[in-house]
Design a protein around this motif. Structure first.
Motif, PDB file in Angstrom:
ATOM      1  N   LEU A  43       0.842  -1.197   0.000  1.00  0.00           N
ATOM      2  CA  LEU A  43       0.000   0.000   0.000  1.00  0.00           C
ATOM      3  C   LEU A  43       0.879   1.250   0.000  1.00  0.00           C
ATOM      4  CD1 LEU A  43      -3.038   0.743   0.158  1.00  0.00           C
ATOM      5  CD2 LEU A  43      -2.771   0.879   2.636  1.00  0.00           C
ATOM      6  N   GLY A  44       1.912   1.238   0.830  1.00  0.00           N
ATOM      7  CA  GLY A  44       2.843   2.360   0.876  1.00  0.00           C
ATOM      8  C   GLY A  44       3.624   2.512  -0.408  1.00  0.00           C
ATOM      9  N   ASN A  45       4.040   1.386  -0.991  1.00  0.00           N
ATOM     10  CA  ASN A  45       4.804   1.394  -2.231  1.00  0.00           C
ATOM     11  C   ASN A  45       4.035   2.047  -3.375  1.00  0.00           C
ATOM     12  OD1 ASN A  45       6.298  -0.518  -4.649  1.00  0.00           O
ATOM     13  ND2 ASN A  45       7.560   0.320  -3.012  1.00  0.00           N
ATOM     14  N   GLN A  46       2.710   1.890  -3.343  1.00  0.00           N
ATOM     15  CA  GLN A  46       1.864   2.445  -4.399  1.00  0.00           C
ATOM     16  C   GLN A  46       1.347   3.847  -4.064  1.00  0.00           C
ATOM     17  OE1 GLN A  46      -1.106  -0.659  -4.486  1.00  0.00           O
ATOM     18  NE2 GLN A  46      -0.052  -1.804  -6.082  1.00  0.00           N
ATOM     19  N   SER A  47       1.444   4.237  -2.792  1.00  0.00           N
ATOM     20  CA  SER A  47       0.828   5.499  -2.365  1.00  0.00           C
ATOM     21  C   SER A  47       1.677   6.726  -2.661  1.00  0.00           C
ATOM     22  CB  SER A  47       0.514   5.447  -0.872  1.00  0.00           C
ATOM     23  OG  SER A  47       1.706   5.341  -0.113  1.00  0.00           O
ATOM     24  N   GLY A  48       3.002   6.524  -2.825  1.00  0.00           N
ATOM     25  CA  GLY A  48       3.876   7.634  -3.186  1.00  0.00           C
ATOM     26  C   GLY A  48       3.853   8.780  -2.196  1.00  0.00           C
ATOM     27  N   ASP A  49       3.763   9.996  -2.726  1.00  0.00           N
ATOM     28  CA  ASP A  49       3.857  11.184  -1.880  1.00  0.00           C
ATOM     29  C   ASP A  49       2.641  11.384  -0.968  1.00  0.00           C
ATOM     30  OD1 ASP A  49       2.358  11.605  -4.178  1.00  0.00           O
ATOM     31  OD2 ASP A  49       2.744  13.747  -4.228  1.00  0.00           O
ATOM     32  N   LEU A  50       1.572  10.652  -1.239  1.00  0.00           N
ATOM     33  CA  LEU A  50       0.380  10.751  -0.389  1.00  0.00           C
ATOM     34  C   LEU A  50       0.283   9.568   0.573  1.00  0.00           C
ATOM     35  CD1 LEU A  50      -2.259  12.108  -2.947  1.00  0.00           C
ATOM     36  CD2 LEU A  50      -0.956  13.367  -1.227  1.00  0.00           C
ATOM     37  N   TRP A  51       1.437   9.012   0.948  1.00  0.00           N
ATOM     38  CA  TRP A  51       1.464   7.862   1.853  1.00  0.00           C
ATOM     39  C   TRP A  51       0.769   8.177   3.175  1.00  0.00           C
ATOM     40  CZ3 TRP A  51       3.523   8.391   6.662  1.00  0.00           C
ATOM     41  CH2 TRP A  51       4.391   9.477   6.869  1.00  0.00           C
TER      42      TRP A  51
END
Length: 428
Positions: free
Chosen positions: A34-42
């Motif tokens: 989830l974090g890996n895909q969330s980028g700058d909006l983690w």
């Protein structure tokens, strides 16, 4: 001073027990991807994930602090029949999805990287052992659980700390259109809200055995303090794994699986030996979770059939057969299959938790029935959308606020809650 130390110790012991019950090893594979895909909006994704995977479950424990009963008590105000159907549905989902997922995680993290054996073989051996432990009720699992959880927590904090201090805080753009709602829906996959209504009863029994002389209010305060402490710990780990996944965005391929990503992050931060050790610990923790789910389900069905040992044994066998059938599939497939069931049962669970922690004057039987019925009705489009009817329902969704975020039940349930309470007040 002695009394303060004793109370603090009770809170810590109960908080640790709660944390251990929530801390299913399968949950660990969700935040990193989830974090890996969330980028700058983690951070926004983390807030959504923790809302459904931490806040709601801890509220479930607060509801147990108030009710001091079992899962059956959560829906009694709707009707005893509803409560029984709801309880059976929760247990059916538990042995069909999160229990088999533990076998899939074990295969992908601890078997597949080292042995060239099929997942079906892993699933058969895994649930054969689960069955042995379920019918023998060995205390080894309790001892094992007390050792496993601290070891996994230590490794996780080392991974998170290493990543935070080793990588620059530079992020990719998010792949999510609606980061907050994506976090909420992924949090459903932890099954922690469902876990709260199930395992909370276990905590109540444990406290009753330990503190026989304690009053209702004393137990209520103990459970609440322990619940918030356990929740804070879960929040730190989930948020830490999400930011770790986001920091290491360029280290792995876009199509990497959840289990492979957790293993890869472990290897890059702590080395291959630590990853091997983590794989073993996660597998053992998965095993204790599966035994707990099958045992809890068998206990519940046994109780409904006048404590029949034959019913207990039959339920345990069926639970392990279901585990073998579903456990041979990969983790990603099980998560995808779980989504429709979660889109239907999670909203109902959430409103039952919220209604049970609400003041009694705002949560009458009429309010319970109206809000739960509304939630069921407005969850149907989200459920149908999750099984492939999203396009057909697009016109309907334009009339339901938040339906495009798969949260179409939220505002109608809130509106009905307020409306029924206003009408009740006017009639009195």
């Amino acid at each position: 001073m002695y009394l303060i130390r004793k109370e603090t110790k009770e809170v810590l012991v109960t908080a640790f027990a709660l944390f251990s019950l929530f801390f299913g090893a399968g949950n660990l594979i969700l935040p990193p991807l989830l974090g890996n895909q969330s980028g700058d909006l983690w951070w926004l994704v983390a807030l959504g994930f923790c809302a459904s995977a931490v806040l709601i479950p801890i509220m479930g424990i607060m509801a147990h602090a108030k009710l001091q009963g079992t899962i059956f008590d959560f829906g009694k105000k709707v009707s005893p029949t509803f409560s029984l159907v709801y309880s059976l549905l929760i247990y059916a989902i538990s042995i069909s999805l999160p229990s088999p997922r533990t076998a899939a995680v074990t295969h992908e993290m601890a078997i597949e990287p080292f042995f060239n054996s099929p997942p079906l073989l892993t699933s058969i051996i895994y649930f054969s052992l689960v069955f042995v432990f379920v019918i023998n009720r060995s205390k080894i699992l309790n001892i094992l659980g007390k050792l496993l959880t601290p070891a996994i927590i230590l490794i996780l904090f080392l991974i998170i700390g290493t990543a935070i201090f080793s990588y620059n805080f530079a992020f990719d753009e998010t792949v999510f259109q609606n980061p907050f709602s994506e976090g909420i829906l992924e949090g459903y996959q932890t099954f922690d809200a469902i876990g709260a209504v199930v395992v909370g009863g276990v905590i109540i029994i444990s406290i009753n055995l330990r503190k026989k002389e304690a009053t209702y209010e004393e137990k209520k305060v103990l459970i609440r303090r322990s619940g918030w402490l356990a929740g804070l710990s879960l929040f730190l780990i989930y948020a830490g794994l999400i930011v770790t996944g986001a920091l290491m965005h360029g280290e792995f391929s876009a199509d990497i699986s959840r289990t492979a990503l957790l293993g890869g992050i472990s290897t890059k931060t702590l080395g291959g030996t630590a990853n091997w050790f983590l794989s073993i610990l996660v597998s053992l923790a998965c095993f204790t979770t599966a035994v707990g789910i099958v045992t809890g389900t068998a206990d519940f069905i046994k109780y409904r059939f006048h404590d029949s040992q034959t019913v207990y044994l039959t339920t345990a066998i069926l639970g392990c057969i279901l585990g073998i059938v579903m456990g041979q599939f990969n983790v990603g497939y099980i998560i995808a299959v779980a989504l429709p069931a979660l889109m239907f049962i999670y909203p109902i669970t959430i409103v039952l938790i919220l209604l049970n922690i609400a003041p009694d004057k705002l949560a009458s039987q009429k309010v319970f029935r109206a809000v739960v019925l509304t939630t069921i009705i407005f969850s149907i489009p989200d459920f149908l959308g999750s099984i492939g009817f999203a396009e057909a329902l697009s016109y309907v969704q334009t009339f339901i606020p938040l339906s495009t975020y798969s949260l179409g039940w939220v505002l109608p349930a809130g509106a009905v809650f307020a409306m029924v309470n206003v009408l009740d007040k006017e009639q009195t």
